[in-house]
Design a protein around this motif. Structure first.
Motif: not given
Length: 178
Positions: A64-68, A94-100, A112-118
């Motif tokens: 239920d978090k707004e940003q993950i 609010g899912v953001i995925t980042i490749v570290d 690919q799950a992130g609405r924003i992908r970095k």
């Protein structure tokens, strides 16, 4: 299962609540359906494994978090475990995925799950067609069944890339083949 190095516990994934509305998840391990065990002893194999059911139990607590924010550094693993994680993450807001570092193979599906992908400079994403390791004796029918399984796996991964990238199907198929 966490590895201990000195007094520091190293886990394949961590959920850290940043505030009341946001969580950061690090996924630094191999994605697996079930925890690997030694064939001879039945004991868990040491390593950093993101085990599907364990991960999803943790994810349920923060859904239920707004940003993950999901930070990925993984060589991949089992495709259908990754697809399950991908599907559950994309249901959340609010899912953001980042490749570290690396999002290879099955981990590229989770990306690919992130609405924003970095993807940071120096980080890499690697996709490929499905593969399997065969051991034993197979006849033509058995090999045909394996071929159908590989084709289904390719299509499953392809769908996640199509859904999120906006690229043409032929380009993605070509990228997977290369």
């Amino acid at each position: 299962m966490a590895k201990v190095k000195g007094n520091i516990e190293i886990k394949p994934y961590n959920f850290v609540e940043l505030d009341d509305n946001s969580v950061e998840i690090t996924m630094y391990g191999n994605v697996v359906q079930d925890r690997p065990v030694d064939f001879w002893t039945g004991q868990p194999i040491p390593g950093l494994f993101i085990v599907l059911n364990e991960f999803l139990q943790e994810l349920e607590k923060i859904k239920d978090k707004e940003q993950i924010t999901v930070r990925i550094n993984s060589g991949g693993g089992e495709l259908y475990a990754a697809i399950s994680i991908y599907n559950r993450l994309k249901e959340l807001k609010g899912v953001i995925t980042i490749v570290d570092g690396l999002a290879a193979s099955a981990a590229s599906v989770i990306l690919q799950a992130g609405r924003i992908r970095k993807v940071y400079a120096g980080s890499q994403v690697m996709i490929h067609g499905a593969s399997l390791f065969l051991y034993g004796s197979y006849n033509i029918q058995g090999l045909e069944e394996k071929k159908k399984s590989l084709e289904a796996a390719n299509n499953a991964a392809l769908q996640s890339y199509l859904e999120r990238t906006g690229l043409e199907i032929e380009q993605i198929k070509g990228d997977m083949n290369n």
